[in-house]
Design a protein around this motif. Structure first.
Motif, PDB file in Angstrom:
ATOM      1  N   LEU A 183       0.833  -1.208   0.000  1.00 49.78           N
ATOM      2  CA  LEU A 183       0.000   0.000   0.000  1.00 49.78           C
ATOM      3  C   LEU A 183       0.864   1.252   0.000  1.00 49.78           C
ATOM      4  N   PHE A 184       2.031   1.181   0.658  1.00 43.10           N
ATOM      5  CA  PHE A 184       2.958   2.306   0.605  1.00 43.10           C
ATOM      6  C   PHE A 184       3.469   2.514  -0.822  1.00 43.10           C
ATOM      7  N   VAL A 185       3.773   1.428  -1.524  1.00 42.03           N
ATOM      8  CA  VAL A 185       4.229   1.548  -2.913  1.00 42.03           C
ATOM      9  C   VAL A 185       3.108   2.112  -3.783  1.00 42.03           C
ATOM     10  N   LEU A 186       1.884   1.686  -3.546  1.00 41.22           N
ATOM     11  CA  LEU A 186       0.758   2.211  -4.303  1.00 41.22           C
ATOM     12  C   LEU A 186       0.590   3.709  -4.068  1.00 41.22           C
ATOM     13  N   LYS A 187       0.814   4.133  -2.844  1.00 38.21           N
ATOM     14  CA  LYS A 187       0.644   5.542  -2.500  1.00 38.21           C
ATOM     15  C   LYS A 187       1.734   6.423  -3.097  1.00 38.21           C
ATOM     16  N   THR A 188       2.987   5.973  -3.038  1.00 40.09           N
ATOM     17  CA  THR A 188       4.117   6.825  -3.428  1.00 40.09           C
ATOM     18  C   THR A 188       4.780   6.432  -4.741  1.00 40.09           C
ATOM     19  N   GLY A 189       4.581   5.182  -5.180  1.00 40.57           N
ATOM     20  CA  GLY A 189       5.284   4.704  -6.364  1.00 40.57           C
ATOM     21  C   GLY A 189       6.759   4.441  -6.120  1.00 40.57           C
ATOM     22  N   ASN A 190       7.160   4.425  -4.841  1.00 38.32           N
ATOM     23  CA  ASN A 190       8.572   4.299  -4.490  1.00 38.32           C
ATOM     24  C   ASN A 190       8.792   3.063  -3.614  1.00 38.32           C
ATOM     25  N   ILE A 191       9.721   2.222  -4.030  1.00 38.07           N
ATOM     26  CA  ILE A 191       9.961   0.958  -3.336  1.00 38.07           C
ATOM     27  C   ILE A 191      11.098   1.049  -2.317  1.00 38.07           C
ATOM     28  N   ILE A 192      11.898   2.107  -2.398  1.00 37.76           N
ATOM     29  CA  ILE A 192      13.108   2.191  -1.576  1.00 37.76           C
ATOM     30  C   ILE A 192      12.816   2.240  -0.070  1.00 37.76           C
ATOM     31  N   PRO A 193      11.837   3.023   0.421  1.00 37.97           N
ATOM     32  CA  PRO A 193      11.563   3.003   1.863  1.00 37.97           C
ATOM     33  C   PRO A 193      11.196   1.614   2.374  1.00 37.97           C
ATOM     34  N   GLY A 194      10.471   0.840   1.562  1.00 43.54           N
ATOM     35  CA  GLY A 194      10.114  -0.517   1.958  1.00 43.54           C
ATOM     36  C   GLY A 194      11.325  -1.416   2.080  1.00 43.54           C
ATOM     37  N   ILE A 195      12.275  -1.250   1.161  1.00 39.86           N
ATOM     38  CA  ILE A 195      13.516  -2.037   1.224  1.00 39.86           C
ATOM     39  C   ILE A 195      14.301  -1.678   2.482  1.00 39.86           C
ATOM     40  N   LEU A 196      14.394  -0.390   2.782  1.00 35.85           N
ATOM     41  CA  LEU A 196      15.126   0.048   3.968  1.00 35.85           C
ATOM     42  C   LEU A 196      14.470  -0.468   5.246  1.00 35.85           C
ATOM     43  N   PHE A 197      13.133  -0.396   5.298  1.00 41.47           N
ATOM     44  CA  PHE A 197      12.425  -0.926   6.466  1.00 41.47           C
ATOM     45  C   PHE A 197      12.660  -2.421   6.601  1.00 41.47           C
ATOM     46  N   HIS A 198      12.520  -3.144   5.503  1.00 41.40           N
ATOM     47  CA  HIS A 198      12.695  -4.594   5.505  1.00 41.40           C
ATOM     48  C   HIS A 198      14.105  -4.963   5.966  1.00 41.40           C
ATOM     49  N   PHE A 199      15.088  -4.220   5.474  1.00 43.20           N
ATOM     50  CA  PHE A 199      16.487  -4.448   5.825  1.00 43.20           C
ATOM     51  C   PHE A 199      16.733  -4.265   7.325  1.00 43.20           C
ATOM     52  N   VAL A 200      16.322  -3.126   7.865  1.00 46.75           N
ATOM     53  CA  VAL A 200      16.562  -2.849   9.293  1.00 46.75           C
ATOM     54  C   VAL A 200      15.733  -3.786  10.164  1.00 46.75           C
ATOM     55  N   HIS A 201      14.506  -4.058   9.755  1.00 51.80           N
ATOM     56  CA  HIS A 201      13.638  -4.979  10.491  1.00 51.80           C
ATOM     57  C   HIS A 201      14.288  -6.355  10.598  1.00 51.80           C
ATOM     58  N   ASN A 202      14.751  -6.884   9.479  1.00 47.08           N
ATOM     59  CA  ASN A 202      15.385  -8.204   9.485  1.00 47.08           C
ATOM     60  C   ASN A 202      16.672  -8.215  10.299  1.00 47.08           C
ATOM     61  N   LEU A 203      17.375  -7.094  10.279  1.00 41.04           N
ATOM     62  CA  LEU A 203      18.626  -7.006  11.020  1.00 41.04           C
ATOM     63  C   LEU A 203      18.382  -7.155  12.517  1.00 41.04           C
ATOM     64  N   PHE A 204      17.380  -6.459  13.030  1.00 37.38           N
ATOM     65  CA  PHE A 204      17.076  -6.547  14.462  1.00 37.38           C
ATOM     66  C   PHE A 204      16.434  -7.880  14.843  1.00 37.38           C
ATOM     67  N   GLN A 205      15.805  -8.542  13.854  1.00 38.18           N
ATOM     68  CA  GLN A 205      15.168  -9.824  14.115  1.00 38.18           C
ATOM     69  C   GLN A 205      16.105 -11.004  13.900  1.00 38.18           C
ATOM     70  N   ASP A 206      17.291 -10.734  13.387  1.00 34.66           N
ATOM     71  CA  ASP A 206      18.247 -11.805  13.089  1.00 34.66           C
ATOM     72  C   ASP A 206      18.678 -12.505  14.372  1.00 34.66           C
ATOM     73  N   GLN A 207      18.702 -13.834  14.337  1.00 34.16           N
ATOM     74  CA  GLN A 207      19.056 -14.611  15.524  1.00 34.16           C
ATOM     75  C   GLN A 207      20.530 -14.464  15.896  1.00 34.16           C
ATOM     76  N   PHE A 208      21.359 -14.065  14.942  1.00 38.26           N
ATOM     77  CA  PHE A 208      22.782 -13.897  15.233  1.00 38.26           C
ATOM     78  C   PHE A 208      23.062 -12.588  15.971  1.00 38.26           C
ATOM     79  N   ILE A 209      22.331 -11.537  15.595  1.00 40.78           N
ATOM     80  CA  ILE A 209      22.685 -10.217  16.093  1.00 40.78           C
ATOM     81  C   ILE A 209      21.608  -9.584  16.981  1.00 40.78           C
ATOM     82  N   GLY A 210      20.349  -9.912  16.739  1.00 39.25           N
ATOM     83  CA  GLY A 210      19.264  -9.297  17.495  1.00 39.25           C
ATOM     84  C   GLY A 210      18.774 -10.187  18.621  1.00 39.25           C
TER      85      GLY A 210
END
Length: 253
Positions: A183-210
């Motif tokens: 829905l964010f992509v539909l609203k803005t036409g921009n995929i980069i914020p979603g990639i950044l969120f996904h990246f940081v989210h996965n980083l904190f959820q990683d079993q090695f580091i988070g």
């Protein structure tokens, strides 16, 4: 003129089906190999997603599709629209409060690479290729299909021996995150914020580091995602802000 249309334009359903089948086949094969070789839990992702990422980058560069897929300047997002991302930032802050485990420099670099790899590949495929293939044909179909296929791909965790309750929660979680980000992509036409969120989210959820998230945190995040997706859906229906970029394929900066 129809002869000049690409396969994805002429056959969007077949295109989406082929993309999803290739992802599932690669992930299943990578998971089987990692199980046989007794590799760690990140190995299937690395084995499957690394060649996918390379293929995507070559293809987008060769066909000059980066912008069409949603890789646009962040300046195309208005200041008012950035306010919609605040709940996502709050989610990341919530997970960051858990802190990180003591890790070596090489482990940090490895986790950074894997988190970025997953964020890039999953967002590019589901909120990029699949969504953009369908959006000019039917916006509801594009939103629903990209969300459900993202959900379906995460069902592969059922084959990894993961605890059933954890898997069910992860599936609901994936469904809500997939819906919110598309829905964010539909609203803005921009995929980069979603990639950044996904990246940081996965980083904190990683079993090695988070550090492990609590059940309370997970429920809070699911409620936040449900609220944000509802908010976005209502706003999109009211403003039809997406109309110009969907029709023209561009976003006003």
């Amino acid at each position: 003129m129809n002869n000049k249309l690409t396969f994805s334009v002429k056959h969007p359903i077949w295109t989406v089906t082929i993309i999803e089948l290739l992802v599932i086949i690669l992930m299943t094969a990578a998971g089987a190999y990692a199980t046989i070789m007794e590799l760690d839990y990140t190995a299937p992702v690395l084995i499957a997603f690394a060649p996918i990422a390379l293929a995507l980058m070559i293809y987008f560069t060769w066909r000059r599709k980066w912008q069409r897929i949603g890789f646009r300047s962040l300046r195309t997002i208005s200041r008012s629209d950035w306010l919609y991302y605040l709940p996502l930032i709050a989610v990341l802050v919530l997970y960051a409060m858990n802190g990180i485990k003591p890790v070596t420099g090489s482990e940090v670099l490895y986790c950074l690479f894997v988190a970025l790899l997953v964020g890039f590949v999953e967002e590019t495929i589901y909120r990029g290729l699949i969504f953009q293939t369908l959006v000019k044909k039917s916006i509801p179909a594009a939103v629903i299909t990209s969300t459900l296929l993202f959900f379906l791909t995460h069902m592969l965790n059922l084959l990894s021996g993961q605890d059933m309750l954890d898997t069910v929660l992860q599936l609901i979680y994936a469904l809500l995150i997939g819906l919110t980000l598309v829905l964010f992509v539909l609203k803005t036409g921009n995929i980069i914020p979603g990639i950044l969120f996904h990246f940081v989210h996965n980083l904190f959820q990683d079993q090695f580091i988070g550090n492990t998230s609590t059940m309370t945190q997970i429920i809070i995040v699911m409620c936040v995602m449900a609220a944000v997706s509802t908010w976005l859906a209502i706003d999109l229906k009211r403003t039809k802000q997406w109309r110009q970029w969907v029709i023209s394929g561009t976003v006003n900066g």
